[in-house]
Design an enzyme around this catalytic site. Structure first.
Site, PDB file in Angstrom:
ATOM      1  N   LYS A 260       0.838  -1.199   0.000  1.00 27.42           N
ATOM      2  CA  LYS A 260       0.000   0.000   0.000  1.00 27.42           C
ATOM      3  C   LYS A 260       0.871   1.246   0.000  1.00 27.42           C
ATOM      4  O   LYS A 260       2.013   1.211   0.471  1.00 27.42           O
ATOM      5  CB  LYS A 260      -0.845   0.023   1.287  1.00 27.42           C
ATOM      6  CG  LYS A 260      -1.968  -0.998   1.353  1.00 27.42           C
ATOM      7  CD  LYS A 260      -2.724  -0.889   2.673  1.00 27.42           C
ATOM      8  CE  LYS A 260      -3.829  -1.912   2.795  1.00 27.42           C
ATOM      9  NZ  LYS A 260      -4.919  -1.732   1.817  1.00 27.42           N
ATOM     10  N   ARG A 334     -10.141 -11.708   2.393  1.00 22.68           N
ATOM     11  CA  ARG A 334     -10.986 -12.801   1.876  1.00 22.68           C
ATOM     12  C   ARG A 334     -10.245 -14.128   1.920  1.00 22.68           C
ATOM     13  O   ARG A 334     -10.864 -15.179   2.063  1.00 22.68           O
ATOM     14  CB  ARG A 334     -11.488 -12.431   0.467  1.00 22.68           C
ATOM     15  CG  ARG A 334     -10.410 -12.319  -0.566  1.00 22.68           C
ATOM     16  CD  ARG A 334     -10.845 -11.517  -1.796  1.00 22.68           C
ATOM     17  NE  ARG A 334     -10.870 -10.077  -1.544  1.00 22.68           N
ATOM     18  CZ  ARG A 334     -11.241  -9.155  -2.431  1.00 22.68           C
ATOM     19  NH1 ARG A 334     -11.644  -9.517  -3.639  1.00 22.68           N
ATOM     20  NH2 ARG A 334     -11.229  -7.878  -2.121  1.00 22.68           N
TER      21      ARG A 334
HETATM   22  N1  BES Z   1      -7.954  -3.872   4.694  1.00 21.29           N
HETATM   23  C1  BES Z   1      -8.206  -3.462   3.362  1.00 21.29           C
HETATM   24  C2  BES Z   1      -9.532  -2.731   3.195  1.00 21.29           C
HETATM   25  C3  BES Z   1      -9.653  -1.411   3.899  1.00 21.29           C
HETATM   26  C4  BES Z   1      -9.374  -0.239   3.220  1.00 21.29           C
HETATM   27  C5  BES Z   1     -10.086  -1.341   5.188  1.00 21.29           C
HETATM   28  C6  BES Z   1      -9.512   0.973   3.854  1.00 21.29           C
HETATM   29  C7  BES Z   1     -10.221  -0.129   5.826  1.00 21.29           C
HETATM   30  C8  BES Z   1      -9.933   1.035   5.158  1.00 21.29           C
HETATM   31  C9  BES Z   1      -8.222  -4.685   2.450  1.00 21.29           C
HETATM   32  O1  BES Z   1      -7.413  -5.731   2.830  1.00 21.29           O
HETATM   33  C10 BES Z   1      -7.738  -4.230   1.105  1.00 21.29           C
HETATM   34  O2  BES Z   1      -6.612  -3.871   1.026  1.00 21.29           O
HETATM   35  N2  BES Z   1      -8.606  -4.283   0.120  1.00 21.29           N
HETATM   36  C11 BES Z   1      -8.274  -3.873  -1.185  1.00 21.29           C
HETATM   37  C12 BES Z   1      -8.801  -4.896  -2.154  1.00 21.29           C
HETATM   38  C13 BES Z   1      -8.287  -4.748  -3.556  1.00 21.29           C
HETATM   39  C14 BES Z   1      -6.788  -5.036  -3.590  1.00 21.29           C
HETATM   40  C15 BES Z   1      -9.023  -5.709  -4.440  1.00 21.29           C
HETATM   41  C16 BES Z   1      -8.910  -2.507  -1.428  1.00 21.29           C
HETATM   42  O3  BES Z   1      -9.992  -2.253  -0.905  1.00 21.29           O
HETATM   43  O4  BES Z   1      -8.290  -1.691  -2.095  1.00 21.29           O
HETATM   44 MN    MN Z   2      -5.402  -5.508   2.128  1.00 24.47          MN
END
Ligand code: BES
Ligand code: MN
Ligand code: ZN
Length: 483
Positions: A260, A334
């Site tokens: 990230k 997931r």
């Molecule tokens: N933990 C994150 C989702 C999240 C984002 C929670 C912001 C709280 C605040 C999750 O693991 C994630 O990174 N999801 C990705 C999925 C994508 C790579 C398909 C996302 O939401 O960008």
């Molecule tokens: Mn994630």
């Protein structure tokens, strides 16, 4: 915070802040009416008016708290008014808050007390230099009601709820250097003192069970992944089919190799909000000795980049036997849930499963910061969740699970892939989990939008960890699955 229920006529001690709930459009008497004309206070929801050294009472100050129209005042209104009263005087330097509740309703008085308990939550264990005058001074709340005995009798299950919400908020607030999977599991193990049974599975046991999907996520971390099984057998028939709750517990989500951006990454300490909500739920079920058999499963991992981390393109085999191509290592929640959910249905054959997860950024785009997304393959379960959600002030919005979107997560080389692209990102995440529920009644709550609030829009939720999910699940169990 000490809570007492006292008669409306009980003497007011010095160093007390008195709070009076005022309904919109209703006349105030004499001096108060005059004070109100010097302000914009009308009794509207959330308004407060502070009056120092009011005549005719020992109290050091009086706070008028607006509660909106009398006809629409309800239990949540009582919580919010009490929470607003607390907010108005918490750093006043006074010791006691006395809240006068409007009529002889014991249930409303108990809920006012809950409102103060929730509003006075604070995570300050790492603040060593805060000056005393900046800290909250109110240490006791007296709820004044004509039904003090009945209110006191109604309060214990609500006190258990407040304790559980605080437990959940503490877990979410802890930084990831302190709260890693084994430490999370250890804190949950301590809940055995409440009568819960807690089992902790480590990586060797999970490997034995074939949980390649969950283990792949934790593979780049020096912290060992854990699967925690929490059981509460409160039903008269200890063998009755349980209800089950599963939580995503990513103690820190860097994104892994699909790392990230730096900005805001610190928020990913609360990527275990689902597991914290499930822990809080089990806490309150035990705390109030709920007549239900319930199982809580926590999938606890840390998602790190490392020489041993999983790569985009890797294929893992889940406990269900289904294979997954890991397109993006940041879609890890997931992967954790796939094995936790499968394990849950395989071992416990529950009546239904509800999973909670801070799963997608897309749910924040869809619903904003007040609603969590509800996805379900079962209208009755979804209806029960929505009803409880309304009663507890934890908003849910039902989202669809369109079968035609399911092909977005088909893979060229495995049974599925872990991302379905940007369109409907929260939906394809839910459809992914659905492939592991084996046809059981199931609901998924995407709480990425609600697990953490800054700024908070609700007086019973201080900025930061909300504990979202504990209240609504507790209420649903209480209303629909006990006895
Ligand atoms: N933990 C994150 C989702 C999240 C984002 C929670 C912001 C709280 C605040 C999750 O693991 C994630 O990174 N999801 C990705 C999925 C994508 C790579 C398909 C996302 O939401 O960008
Ligand atoms: Mn994630
Ligand atoms: Zn995550």
């Amino acid at each position: 915070m000490d809570i007492e229920f006292v008669a409306a006529s009980a003497a007011v001690a010095p160093r007390t802040a008195l709070a009076r709930i005022v309904f919109e459009g209703e006349a105030l008497d004499g001096a108060l009416a005059q004070a109100a004309t010097g302000s914009r206070f009308t009794g509207g929801k959330g308004q407060t008016l502070d009056i120092l050294a009011p005549a005719g009472t020992e109290a050091a100050r009086l706070v008028l708290v607006g509660a909106g129209k009398r006809e629409t005042f309800d239990a949540l209104g009582a919580e919010h008014a009490a929470a607003s009263a607390y907010a108005a005087v918490k750093t006043s330097g006074l010791d006691v808050l006395r809240i006068e509740t409007p009529n002889g309703d014991a249930a409303l008085a108990a809920r006012a007390a809950l409102g103060v308990r929730l509003a006075s939550y604070r995570f300050d264990k790492y603040r060593t230099k805060e000056p005393a005058e900046k800290k909250p001074s109110i240490v006791k709340t007296q709820v004044a009601t004509a039904e003090a005995d009945a209110a006191l009798a109604a309060f214990p299950p609500l006190a258990a709820l407040a304790d559980a919400v605080a437990f959940s908020r503490d877990l979410v607030s802890e930084p990831a250097n302190i709260l890693y999977p084994a430490e999370f599991a250890r804190r949950v193990k301590e809940l055995e003192a409440l009568g819960l049974e807690v089992e902790i599975l480590g990586e060797a046991e999970m490997a034995e069970l074939g949980m390649g999907s969950l283990l792949g996520v934790g593979q780049g971390s020096v912290r060992e992944s854990q699967l925690v099984v929490i059981r509460w057998n409160g039903a008269d028939d200890k063998t009755a089919q349980p209800v089950a709750f599963i939580g995503k517990g990513v103690c820190f989500d860097t994104g892994g190799i699909s790392i990230k951006p730096a900005d805001g990454m610190e928020d990913m300490k609360w990527d275990m909000g689902g597991a914290a909500a499930v822990s809080g739920l089990m806490h309150v079920l035990a705390g109030r000795k709920a007549k239900v058999n319930a199982v809580g499963i926590l999938g606890l991992v840390e998602n790190m980049p490392d020489g041993n981390a999983q790569r985009p393109g890797d294929v893992v085999t889940s406990m269900s036997g289904q294979t997954i191509e890991v397109i993006n290592t940041d879609a890890e929640g997931r992967l954790v849930l796939a094995d936790a959910v499968w394990y849950c249905q395989d071992r416990f054959k529950p009546k239904f499963m509800v999973d909670l997860a801070t799963l997608t950024g897309a749910i924040i785009i869809s619903l904003g910061n007040d609603y969590a997304g509800l996805f379900s393959n079962n209208d009755e379960l979804a209806g029960n969740l929505l009803a409880a959600s309304g009663l507890e002030g934890e908003p849910l919005w039902r989202m669809p699970l369109p079968p035609q979107y399911d092909k977005q997560i088909d893979s060229m080389i495995a049974d599925m892939k872990n991302t379905g692209g940007r369109p409907g990102g929260s939906i394809t995440a839910a459809l992914f989990i659905q492939r592991f529920v084996n046809g059981l009644p199931w609901a998924h709550l995407d709480i990425a939008s609600t697990a953490w609030k800054k700024p908070s829009s609700v007086p019973t939720i201080p900025d930061g960890a909300t504990g979202f999910g504990v209240r609504l699940l507790n209420r649903m169990v209480q209303e629909k699955y006990e006895g």
